[in-house]
Each structure stands twice: as structure tokens, then as C-alpha cells.
Design a protein around this motif. Structure first.
Motif, PDB file in Angstrom:
ATOM      1  N   LYS A  52       0.841  -1.204   0.000  1.00  0.00           N
ATOM      2  CA  LYS A  52       0.000   0.000   0.000  1.00  0.00           C
ATOM      3  C   LYS A  52       0.876   1.255   0.000  1.00  0.00           C
ATOM      4  N   ILE A  53       0.670   2.119  -0.990  1.00  0.00           N
ATOM      5  CA  ILE A  53       1.373   3.403  -1.039  1.00  0.00           C
ATOM      6  C   ILE A  53       0.819   4.289   0.079  1.00  0.00           C
ATOM      7  N   VAL A  54       1.711   4.814   0.932  1.00  0.00           N
ATOM      8  CA  VAL A  54       1.249   5.623   2.058  1.00  0.00           C
ATOM      9  C   VAL A  54       1.811   7.045   2.036  1.00  0.00           C
ATOM     10  N   ALA A  55       2.869   7.265   1.237  1.00  0.00           N
ATOM     11  CA  ALA A  55       3.460   8.600   1.200  1.00  0.00           C
ATOM     12  C   ALA A  55       4.321   8.752  -0.043  1.00  0.00           C
ATOM     13  N   MET A  56       4.513  10.012  -0.437  1.00  0.00           N
ATOM     14  CA  MET A  56       5.352  10.302  -1.598  1.00  0.00           C
ATOM     15  C   MET A  56       5.854  11.733  -1.508  1.00  0.00           C
ATOM     16  N   ALA A  57       6.915  11.980  -2.275  1.00  0.00           N
ATOM     17  CA  ALA A  57       7.396  13.346  -2.483  1.00  0.00           C
ATOM     18  C   ALA A  57       8.143  13.352  -3.807  1.00  0.00           C
ATOM     19  N   ARG A  58       8.145  14.517  -4.454  1.00  0.00           N
ATOM     20  CA  ARG A  58       8.853  14.659  -5.728  1.00  0.00           C
ATOM     21  C   ARG A  58       9.773  15.863  -5.668  1.00  0.00           C
ATOM     22  N   MET A  59      10.816  15.800  -6.497  1.00  0.00           N
ATOM     23  CA  MET A  59      11.756  16.905  -6.637  1.00  0.00           C
ATOM     24  C   MET A  59      11.806  17.266  -8.119  1.00  0.00           C
ATOM     25  N   ILE A  60      11.634  18.556  -8.413  1.00  0.00           N
ATOM     26  CA  ILE A  60      11.797  19.045  -9.774  1.00  0.00           C
ATOM     27  C   ILE A  60      12.865  20.130  -9.731  1.00  0.00           C
ATOM     28  N   GLY A  61      13.427  20.472 -10.867  1.00  0.00           N
ATOM     29  CA  GLY A  61      14.431  21.523 -10.890  1.00  0.00           C
ATOM     30  C   GLY A  61      15.429  21.354 -12.010  1.00  0.00           C
ATOM     31  N   ASP A  62      16.517  22.137 -11.917  1.00  0.00           N
ATOM     32  CA  ASP A  62      17.489  22.163 -13.002  1.00  0.00           C
ATOM     33  C   ASP A  62      18.809  21.465 -12.661  1.00  0.00           C
ATOM     34  N   MET A  63      18.923  20.890 -11.488  1.00  0.00           N
ATOM     35  CA  MET A  63      20.085  20.128 -11.025  1.00  0.00           C
ATOM     36  C   MET A  63      21.328  20.991 -10.785  1.00  0.00           C
ATOM     37  N   GLY A  64      21.217  22.283 -10.949  1.00  0.00           N
ATOM     38  CA  GLY A  64      22.384  23.132 -10.744  1.00  0.00           C
ATOM     39  C   GLY A  64      22.128  24.244  -9.743  1.00  0.00           C
ATOM     40  N   LEU A  65      21.172  25.093 -10.071  1.00  0.00           N
ATOM     41  CA  LEU A  65      20.907  26.266  -9.249  1.00  0.00           C
ATOM     42  C   LEU A  65      19.664  26.138  -8.385  1.00  0.00           C
ATOM     43  N   ASP A  66      18.689  25.374  -8.844  1.00  0.00           N
ATOM     44  CA  ASP A  66      17.388  25.409  -8.192  1.00  0.00           C
ATOM     45  C   ASP A  66      16.735  24.033  -8.158  1.00  0.00           C
ATOM     46  N   TYR A  68      13.056  22.231  -6.531  1.00  0.00           N
ATOM     47  CA  TYR A  68      11.733  22.564  -6.002  1.00  0.00           C
ATOM     48  C   TYR A  68      11.101  21.283  -5.465  1.00  0.00           C
ATOM     49  N   ILE A  69      10.744  21.314  -4.196  1.00  0.00           N
ATOM     50  CA  ILE A  69      10.078  20.163  -3.569  1.00  0.00           C
ATOM     51  C   ILE A  69       8.597  20.240  -3.894  1.00  0.00           C
ATOM     52  N   LYS A  70       8.077  19.158  -4.462  1.00  0.00           N
ATOM     53  CA  LYS A  70       6.679  19.102  -4.897  1.00  0.00           C
ATOM     54  C   LYS A  70       5.955  17.926  -4.259  1.00  0.00           C
ATOM     55  N   ASP A  71       4.688  18.096  -4.060  1.00  0.00           N
ATOM     56  CA  ASP A  71       3.770  16.994  -3.752  1.00  0.00           C
ATOM     57  C   ASP A  71       4.228  16.116  -2.600  1.00  0.00           C
ATOM     58  N   VAL A  72       4.557  16.716  -1.474  1.00  0.00           N
ATOM     59  CA  VAL A  72       4.858  15.930  -0.283  1.00  0.00           C
ATOM     60  C   VAL A  72       3.517  15.518   0.319  1.00  0.00           C
ATOM     61  N   VAL A  73       3.251  14.222   0.287  1.00  0.00           N
ATOM     62  CA  VAL A  73       1.948  13.713   0.724  1.00  0.00           C
ATOM     63  C   VAL A  73       2.147  12.508   1.633  1.00  0.00           C
ATOM     64  N   VAL A  74       1.491  12.537   2.776  1.00  0.00           N
ATOM     65  CA  VAL A  74       1.448  11.391   3.675  1.00  0.00           C
ATOM     66  C   VAL A  74      -0.023  11.152   3.993  1.00  0.00           C
ATOM     67  N   ARG A  75      -0.481   9.920   3.780  1.00  0.00           N
ATOM     68  CA  ARG A  75      -1.879   9.617   4.119  1.00  0.00           C
ATOM     69  C   ARG A  75      -2.153  10.042   5.560  1.00  0.00           C
ATOM     70  N   PRO A  76      -3.318  10.624   5.805  1.00  0.00           N
ATOM     71  CA  PRO A  76      -3.620  11.137   7.149  1.00  0.00           C
ATOM     72  C   PRO A  76      -3.385  10.128   8.277  1.00  0.00           C
ATOM     73  N   GLU A  77      -3.734   8.875   8.066  1.00  0.00           N
ATOM     74  CA  GLU A  77      -3.576   7.880   9.134  1.00  0.00           C
ATOM     75  C   GLU A  77      -2.115   7.503   9.396  1.00  0.00           C
ATOM     76  N   TYR A  78      -1.194   7.974   8.539  1.00  0.00           N
ATOM     77  CA  TYR A  78       0.238   7.715   8.709  1.00  0.00           C
ATOM     78  C   TYR A  78       0.999   8.961   9.127  1.00  0.00           C
ATOM     79  N   GLN A  79       0.298  10.075   9.290  1.00  0.00           N
ATOM     80  CA  GLN A  79       0.963  11.314   9.687  1.00  0.00           C
ATOM     81  C   GLN A  79       1.371  11.253  11.160  1.00  0.00           C
ATOM     82  N   HIS A  80       2.331  12.093  11.524  1.00  0.00           N
ATOM     83  CA  HIS A  80       2.859  12.189  12.890  1.00  0.00           C
ATOM     84  C   HIS A  80       3.582  10.917  13.322  1.00  0.00           C
TER      85      HIS A  80
END
Length: 139
Positions: A52-66, A68-80
Motif C-alpha cells: 500500500k502506497i502511504v506517502a510520496m514526495a517529488r523533486m523538480i528543478g534544473d540540477m544546478g541552481l534550483d 523545487y520540492i513538490k507533492d509531499v503527501v502522507v496519508r492522514p492515518e500515517y501522519q505524525h
């Protein structure tokens, strides 16, 4: 909660949509759009409780200067339970492992007001800039 498994760059479009729909975000993007996003994401980290997938996060950017952390998600019952911290640490490790040694890299994210204290624990801080957004309909 049983033993959790972390996977790198395996988060599928279907899993992304499932997490999107089972959190507070509402209607998900299309499968085609999400597949393209997964293909072009720099780094994906996902957490599973058995199959069961319970959490995810993605990283986007240019690999040099910048990055960006995207879509950090943790199912509510798995938070804390430390999963969000684990995701952020994995993203920062990715930056450290791929950034140019001895340089400063701009790491950005956008957070809802109630989530800001969580990110501040990692050294993130707000500045005077305002986030501008526009949903553009592709024709």
C-alpha cells in the motif's frame, strides 16, 4: 503500522493519483498528464506499508541552481509518525548527492499555512515573495 519500505523513482502515475485522491487535494489530474509528470520528475521517493502506497514526495528543478520540492503527501492515518521527515531527508540527500560540491543551491517549496512549522524544522523560511499561480488550459 507494519514495516515500511522506501522506493526511489518508482512512484507510478496510478499511485500518484491514488494518493492525490485519498488526501485533501480533490479531483486528480489525468493519467496521461501524471505519466508525463512522473517521467520528467528529477527524483521521486515513495513509502509503502506492504503493498500500500502511504506517502510520496517529488523533486523538480534544473540540477544546478534550483530544486523545487513538490507533492509531499502522507496519508492522514500515517501522519505524525516521522514519515514526512523521512521524505524531506531523502529529498535533501538527493540534492547533496547531486549538487556541485561547495556551492549554494536554492531549494524551494510551497506550503499551506498549517504545514509551515513542519518545514521550518528543516531550515525553510518564508520570504517577502508572493506565490503567483495560474491554471492554464492547454488547447
Amino acid at each position: 503500522m507494519s514495516e515500511l519500505t522506501i522506493k526511489y523513482n518508482e512512484l507510478s502515475a496510478e499511485e500518484f493519483i491514488l494518493l492525490w485522491e485519498t488526501t485533501v487535494w480533490g479531483e486528480s489530474p489525468s493519467l496521461e498528464q501524471t505519466e508525463l509528470a512522473m517521467k520528467n520528475t528529477l527524483f521521486r521517493v515513495s513509502v509503502y506499508d506492504k503493498d500500500k502506497i502511504v506517502a510520496m514526495a517529488r523533486m523538480i528543478g534544473d540540477m544546478g541552481l534550483d530544486y523545487y520540492i513538490k507533492d509531499v503527501v502522507v496519508r492522514p492515518e500515517y501522519q505524525h509518525k516521522g514519515i514526512g521527515k523521512m521524505l524531506i531527508n531523502e529529498l535533501m540527500k538527493f540534492i547533496n548527492d547531486n549538487g556541485i560540491n561547495g556551492t549554494d543551491i536554492f531549494v524551494e517549496l510551497c506550503a499551506m499555512p498549517d504545514k509551515i512549522p513542519f518545514y521550518e524544522k528543516f531550515g525553510f523560511s518564508a520570504n517577502e515573495a508572493q506565490r503567483l499561480k495560474k491554471m492554464y488550459r492547454v488547447k
